[in-house]
Scaffold this motif. Structure first.
Motif, PDB file in Angstrom:
ATOM      1  N   LEU A   1      26.944  -4.353 -68.392  1.00  0.00           N
ATOM      2  CA  LEU A   1      27.426  -3.361 -67.433  1.00  0.00           C
ATOM      3  C   LEU A   1      28.937  -3.123 -67.522  1.00  0.00           C
ATOM      4  CD1 LEU A   1      25.205  -4.121 -64.312  1.00  0.00           C
ATOM      5  CD2 LEU A   1      25.001  -2.264 -65.952  1.00  0.00           C
ATOM      6  N   PRO A   2      29.778  -4.169 -67.441  1.00  0.00           N
ATOM      7  CA  PRO A   2      31.217  -3.903 -67.607  1.00  0.00           C
ATOM      8  C   PRO A   2      31.563  -3.415 -69.006  1.00  0.00           C
ATOM      9  CG  PRO A   2      30.797  -6.267 -67.521  1.00  0.00           C
ATOM     10  CD  PRO A   2      29.525  -5.583 -67.142  1.00  0.00           C
ATOM     11  N   GLY A   3      30.794  -3.854 -70.009  1.00  0.00           N
ATOM     12  CA  GLY A   3      31.035  -3.398 -71.377  1.00  0.00           C
ATOM     13  C   GLY A   3      30.842  -1.896 -71.502  1.00  0.00           C
ATOM     14  N   ALA A   4      29.811  -1.366 -70.854  1.00  0.00           N
ATOM     15  CA  ALA A   4      29.573   0.077 -70.886  1.00  0.00           C
ATOM     16  C   ALA A   4      30.733   0.827 -70.260  1.00  0.00           C
ATOM     17  CB  ALA A   4      28.269   0.397 -70.149  1.00  0.00           C
ATOM     18  N   ALA A   5      31.266   0.304 -69.154  1.00  0.00           N
ATOM     19  CA  ALA A   5      32.398   0.958 -68.487  1.00  0.00           C
ATOM     20  C   ALA A   5      33.645   0.942 -69.364  1.00  0.00           C
ATOM     21  CB  ALA A   5      32.674   0.260 -67.152  1.00  0.00           C
TER      22      ALA A   5
END
Length: 281
Positions: free
Chosen positions: A62-66
């Motif tokens: 999730l943070p990687g996608a952001a």
């Protein structure tokens, strides 16, 4: 093809591939955290991984996608690209190890799309901004080589133990719920990462090796935490993850994406003035 048309095409390719990867990571991350039936079928039933692995992957995705979508943060983006590539190739190899070669093509395709996004990203998302290094600082050099020696030793010996499936190592892996075939994949990555960190040069490849080492130790810590292992397992894996960050933070200019520090560059950085064209090269 004109220069402008090539630039526009490159931009379109970059955003198309990046949105695909970011969307897949975000949606897949939510699915992993919720451990929907599809995720359980693939990770637990088909690949024989413990169910908590899905949660660990989801929290990382999730943070990687952001990070992939927002502007700036080029060095952090490098680590995210490395993590996404490791996830897709790891999934593909795991599926192939279980004999499902057709299904292995899917994540391998996403790995290729990740590579295109990485290669086509604009300079503003690629070039790491100037930051002074600690070159010539003797305490920093001692700290770097101490932390690096620990990281390389643990990765190299652990990688060899994984590849040969050493009895005690295999027993610990099985106890955590992982399939033994995962040891070959993990061991190979560890050995390559140790060699990359140890040798001079190759700064961008080193960035991926440091990212992989941190994910390895961080993933081991998370696995022991989820499984409820003894405290010493958590302390050791967390300590090795910290050593990776210390080695990464104290490395000299020749081992980093940051340009080498010259007297002219250091002076300009402190004064806040722009560097001459020759100094920025």
């Amino acid at each position: 093809m004109t220069t402008e048309l090539r630039a526009e095409t490159r931009t379109i390719v970059y955003w198309l591939t990046t949105v695909i990867i970011a969307t897949e990571s975000a949606v897949g991350g939510v699915w992993d955290i919720l451990r929907i039936d599809y995720v359980r079928d693939v990770i637990v039933d088909q690949l024989e991984y413990p169910t908590y692995v899905a949660v660990i992957l989801g929290i990382a995705k999730l943070p990687g996608a952001a990070v992939l979508l927002v502007p700036k943060f080029p060095r952090l983006k490098e680590w995210v690209y490395a993590g996404v590539f490791f996830i897709y190739t790891g999934a593909s190899i795991s599926l192939a190890a279980q004999g499902d070669y057709a299904a292995a093509i899917g994540p391998l395709g996403f790995a290729a799309i990740t590579g295109v996004s990485w290669a086509s990203r604009p300079e503003s998302r690629r070039r790491v901004t100037f930051a002074p290094r600690l070159d010539g600082n003797r305490p920093a050099a001692y700290g770097f080589w101490t932390a690096t020696s620990i990281v390389v030793f643990v990765l190299l010996t652990g990688g060899v133990a994984d590849v040969i499936q050493r009895g005690e190592t295999a027993g610990g892996m099985v106890e955590l719920g992982y399939p033994t075939y995962f040891m070959y994949l993990l061991g190979g990555w560890k050995i390559l990462g140790a060699l990359t960190i140890a040798v001079p040069g190759y700064p961008r490849l080193k960035e991926w090796a440091y990212a992989g080492a941190f994910y390895d130790f961080g993933g081991a810590f998370a696995s022991h935490l989820a499984f409820g292992s003894a405290v010493n397992h958590k302390l050791w894996t967390a300590s090795f993850a910290v050593c990776v960050l210390i080695s990464w933070g104290l490395r000299a200019s020749g081992r980093t994406l940051t340009p080498p520090v010259t007297p002219l560059a250091r002076s300009a950085h402190r004064s806040g003035s722009p560097l001459p064209h020759t100094a920025r090269r």
